[in-house]
Structures are given as C-alpha cells and as structure tokens.
Design an enzyme around this catalytic site. Sequence first.
Site, PDB file in Angstrom:
ATOM      1  N   PRO A   9       0.785  -1.234   0.000  1.00 46.55           N
ATOM      2  CA  PRO A   9       0.000   0.000   0.000  1.00 46.55           C
ATOM      3  C   PRO A   9       0.819   1.287   0.000  1.00 46.55           C
ATOM      4  CG  PRO A   9      -0.246  -1.198   2.079  1.00 46.55           C
ATOM      5  CD  PRO A   9       0.459  -2.109   1.129  1.00 46.55           C
ATOM      6  N   ASN A  10       0.322   2.226  -0.765  1.00 49.57           N
ATOM      7  CA  ASN A  10       0.842   3.602  -0.855  1.00 49.57           C
ATOM      8  C   ASN A  10       2.148   3.736  -1.630  1.00 49.57           C
ATOM      9  OD1 ASN A  10      -1.310   4.795   0.758  1.00 49.57           O
ATOM     10  ND2 ASN A  10      -0.391   3.661   2.467  1.00 49.57           N
ATOM     11  N   ARG A  17       4.967  11.108  -1.426  1.00 54.17           N
ATOM     12  CA  ARG A  17       5.444  10.719  -0.092  1.00 54.17           C
ATOM     13  C   ARG A  17       6.757  11.444   0.194  1.00 54.17           C
ATOM     14  NH1 ARG A  17       4.340   4.423   1.171  1.00 54.17           N
ATOM     15  NH2 ARG A  17       4.342   5.204   3.319  1.00 54.17           N
ATOM     16  N   TYR A  22      11.822   8.186   1.459  1.00 54.74           N
ATOM     17  CA  TYR A  22      11.620   7.133   0.453  1.00 54.74           C
ATOM     18  C   TYR A  22      12.428   7.307  -0.827  1.00 54.74           C
ATOM     19  CZ  TYR A  22       7.873   5.742   3.576  1.00 54.74           C
ATOM     20  OH  TYR A  22       7.167   5.326   4.678  1.00 54.74           O
ATOM     21  N   ASN A  73       7.917  -5.745  -1.057  1.00 54.36           N
ATOM     22  CA  ASN A  73       7.897  -4.631  -0.111  1.00 54.36           C
ATOM     23  C   ASN A  73       6.457  -4.559   0.395  1.00 54.36           C
ATOM     24  OD1 ASN A  73       7.813  -2.298   1.331  1.00 54.36           O
ATOM     25  ND2 ASN A  73       8.953  -1.063  -0.144  1.00 54.36           N
ATOM     26  N   ALA A  76       3.184  -0.905   4.784  1.00 53.02           N
ATOM     27  CA  ALA A  76       2.674  -0.932   6.167  1.00 53.02           C
ATOM     28  C   ALA A  76       2.218  -2.332   6.600  1.00 53.02           C
ATOM     29  CB  ALA A  76       1.540   0.078   6.332  1.00 53.02           C
ATOM     30  N   GLU A  97      12.611  -9.699   1.360  1.00 47.64           N
ATOM     31  CA  GLU A  97      11.818  -8.547   1.829  1.00 47.64           C
ATOM     32  C   GLU A  97      12.649  -7.280   1.596  1.00 47.64           C
ATOM     33  OE1 GLU A  97      11.202  -8.720   6.040  1.00 47.64           O
ATOM     34  OE2 GLU A  97      10.151  -6.803   6.127  1.00 47.64           O
ATOM     35  N   HIS A  99      12.757  -2.818   1.797  1.00 47.30           N
ATOM     36  CA  HIS A  99      12.173  -1.536   2.195  1.00 47.30           C
ATOM     37  C   HIS A  99      13.043  -0.416   1.656  1.00 47.30           C
ATOM     38  CE1 HIS A  99       9.346  -3.502   4.822  1.00 47.30           C
ATOM     39  NE2 HIS A  99      10.350  -4.267   5.224  1.00 47.30           N
ATOM     40  N   ARG A 106      13.115   4.211  12.462  1.00 47.05           N
ATOM     41  CA  ARG A 106      11.940   5.099  12.420  1.00 47.05           C
ATOM     42  C   ARG A 106      11.032   4.857  13.645  1.00 47.05           C
ATOM     43  NH1 ARG A 106       9.334   4.655   6.720  1.00 47.05           N
ATOM     44  NH2 ARG A 106       8.253   6.509   7.508  1.00 47.05           N
TER      45      ARG A 106
HETATM   46  C1  DQA Z   1       8.242   0.882   3.709  1.00 46.18           C
HETATM   47  C2  DQA Z   1       8.350   1.090   5.227  1.00 46.18           C
HETATM   48  C3  DQA Z   1       7.012   0.908   5.890  1.00 46.18           C
HETATM   49  O1  DQA Z   1       7.125   1.126   7.298  1.00 46.18           O
HETATM   50  C4  DQA Z   1       6.007   1.910   5.350  1.00 46.18           C
HETATM   51  O2  DQA Z   1       4.737   1.684   5.907  1.00 46.18           O
HETATM   52  C5  DQA Z   1       5.951   1.937   3.862  1.00 46.18           C
HETATM   53  C6  DQA Z   1       7.173   1.764   3.083  1.00 46.18           C
HETATM   54  C7  DQA Z   1       9.563   1.212   2.979  1.00 46.18           C
HETATM   55  O3  DQA Z   1       9.701   0.798   1.847  1.00 46.18           O
HETATM   56  O4  DQA Z   1      10.419   1.891   3.539  1.00 46.18           O
HETATM   57  O5  DQA Z   1       4.905   2.198   3.276  1.00 46.18           O
HETATM   58  O6  DQA Z   1       7.942  -0.480   3.467  1.00 46.18           O
END
Ligand code: DQA
Length: 143
Positions: A9-10, A17, A22, A73, A76, A97, A99, A106
């Site tokens: 998501p997002n 963002r 990011y 990835n 959240a 995995e 990120h 964080r």
């Molecule tokens: C994320 C880190 C997560 O905590 C966050 O909710 C994201 C992006 C990252 O790629 O840094 O949406 O997965």
Amino acid sequence: MKILVINGPNLSRLDIRDSSIYGDLNYGELKNLIEISAKSHGFEADIRQSDDEATIIGWLHEAVDKKYPVIINPAAFTHYSYAIRDAAELLTSPLIEVHLSNPISREEFRHTSVISGVANGTIAGFGPNSYVLAIIALKNLIG
Ligand code: DQA
C-alpha cells in the site's frame, strides 16, 4: 526466469510521499529501475502494486503455485499482516523482503516485521537501490 516483485500500500504514491525518507523516484521510475536491473541479471520482473491485502495474498498464492521467486515490499502490512506472512510462508522459492527506508531507525511501530521470519533475508534503508540489492541477492540464492 520470471520473478514477482510485489509492492504494498501507498507505494504507487511515491511522488507525494516524503522523498527524504523514500527517495526521489516516483513509482513509474522505480518500476523502470527494477525492470532494467532484473533484466541485467537475467530475470524478467513482473512488477505489481496493490493497496489491498487480499490481492497481495492472491499474488503470493500464484507465486507458490508457479514457484516464482519473490521480492516483496509489504509497506505498512510489514508490521501487522499475519495473513500475508502465512501466505509468504507457503513459498518454496526464495523470498526477499525489501524496504526503501530503514524501518528500524523510524517510529517504534515500524520496528517489527512479521514478514522477516519467513523471508530468506531483508534489505532495507538504501532507497530504490534496496530493490537492486534484492535482485543481486536473489541471483546469488538461485545460482
Ligand atoms: C516501507 C516502510 C514501511 O514502514 C512503510 O509503511 C511503507 C514503506 C519502505 O519501503 O520503507 O509504506 O515499506
């Protein structure tokens, strides 16, 4: 060889963002980087994004059935989706995995990943390059 790259998501909204967290790439640019870097390591990347947990679980089931290596990835969902974890646990192919940010540095709620325990490894904190490093890791795992 085909690999599945799943973004949660997002992540489609990277353009709005916080780029100090990011990185500077929008989602389209991130997809291009993943595609090119996968190709240079002999992979064909099928890159997908969804804000929906059930859709992501369906894609993991597809990877289970077709034995696709997966880079995920979970965004959240990383921090609380036991359903995604249980689906990921079914994979017999490698799972990395990734990120963009380094969640451990964080907010506290980001310090837990319920996915890490079923992944071969986690790469975090290198911005878009986290995906490039994940592709290299996958290449090393597959041989
Ligand atoms: C994320 C880190 C997560 O905590 C966050 O909710 C994201 C992006 C990252 O790629 O840094 O949406 O997965």
